[in-house]
Design an enzyme around this catalytic site. Structure first.
Site, PDB file in Angstrom:
ATOM      1  N   LYS A  67       0.474   4.607   6.771  1.00 48.77           N
ATOM      2  CA  LYS A  67      -0.029   5.441   5.684  1.00 48.77           C
ATOM      3  C   LYS A  67       0.626   6.816   5.778  1.00 48.77           C
ATOM      4  CE  LYS A  67      -3.081   2.176   4.778  1.00 48.77           C
ATOM      5  NZ  LYS A  67      -2.900   1.262   3.626  1.00 48.77           N
TER       6      LYS A  67
ATOM      7  N   SER B 105       0.798  -1.224   0.000  1.00 51.73           N
ATOM      8  CA  SER B 105       0.000   0.000   0.000  1.00 51.73           C
ATOM      9  C   SER B 105       0.835   1.281   0.000  1.00 51.73           C
ATOM     10  CB  SER B 105      -0.936   0.018   1.215  1.00 51.73           C
ATOM     11  OG  SER B 105      -0.207   0.176   2.419  1.00 51.73           O
TER      12      SER B 105
END
Length: 250
Positions: A132, A59
């Site tokens: 993230k 990701s």
């Protein structure tokens, strides 16, 4: 009465043997003390300052690769302020991660991993955390996408060099969104925008896709392994430098 005496050579040999035995015991004692002190210092560093995690997914590509190991500054956010662009590690706010099966590992491997986790060289709970990039702080108005495919924060379009897109795409998000970040929360997104289950895809989960600041473990600041990937993790101040501060949302 006859007094028996030992030859001088025997006395000298016995004395040397006792000296060697005492020296060996002192050496082992010093090694043990050094090991315990090093373990304690490493434990304190891991608990309060720096912690190691590994990357389990794609990701954050190309910034981070699968199985990269990173070091995380745990002084963020308690003592060091969060900034837009920071790469942050946080606990699952609820529902972001599916069930994780227990790995079938030999007992000696489990024990070794536990010891390494105490000194910050392993992170046995990496599967319980996510990583993230921080895009929106409390009060920020985050919108995507404009006519050029850019995301904007507080009406300022962002040019994001760290983003990975699929071939033939220009929008930095597959799905549009228009959100205002609540107080004590963050809006986070993966750099691999078309392969990241981030704030955009968790709007139906507890917290509506926002991450509570209290869930933040720290800011990742360096790739520590493998050596070929070593490097500092940038928060790209030039991308967010012109974004004005927002009033905290209510």
């Amino acid at each position: 009465m006859t007094e028996t005496t030992m030859p001088a050579d025997d006395i000298s040999a016995g004395s040397r043997r006792r000296t060697r035995q005492k020296g060996a015991l002192l050496f082992l004692r010093d090694i043990l003390i050094i090991f315990v002190v090093a373990l304690l210092v490493s434990f304190l560093v891991k608990t309060f300052l720096v912690r190691s995690f590994y990357i389990p997914s794609a990701s954050m590509e190309q910034t981070l690769q699968i199985d990269d190991r990173i070091l995380v500054n745990e002084l963020v956010p308690d003592l060091v302020t969060l900034e837009r662009g920071d790469v942050v590690v946080f606990r699952d706010p609820g529902g972001w991660l599916g069930p994780t099966p227990e790995p079938d590992a030999p007992p000696i491997t489990v024990a070794a991993d536990w010891v390494l986790s105490l000194i910050g060289l392993s992170a046995s709970d990496s599967d319980d955390h996510l990583i993230k990039r921080l895009i929106g702080l409390p009060g920020d108005h985050v919108v995507c996408c404009n006519a050029l495919g850019q995301m904007s924060v507080n009406d300022v379009p962002l040019s994001e060099p760290y983003v990975t897109l699929q071939p033939g795409t220009t929008d930095v998000s597959k799905i549009p969104f228009d959100v205002v970040v609540p107080n004590n929360s963050l809006w986070v997104m993966g750099d691999n925008r078309y392969n990241s289950r981030d704030s955009r895809y968790n709007r139906e989960q507890p917290g509506n896709g926002f991450v509570p600041i209290d869930n933040v473990v720290g800011r990742a600041f360096v790739i520590s392994w493998p050596v070929a990937h070593w490097g500092w993790l940038d928060n790209y101040p030039e991308v967010f430098g012109s974004v004005p501060d927002a009033e905290p949302a209510k």
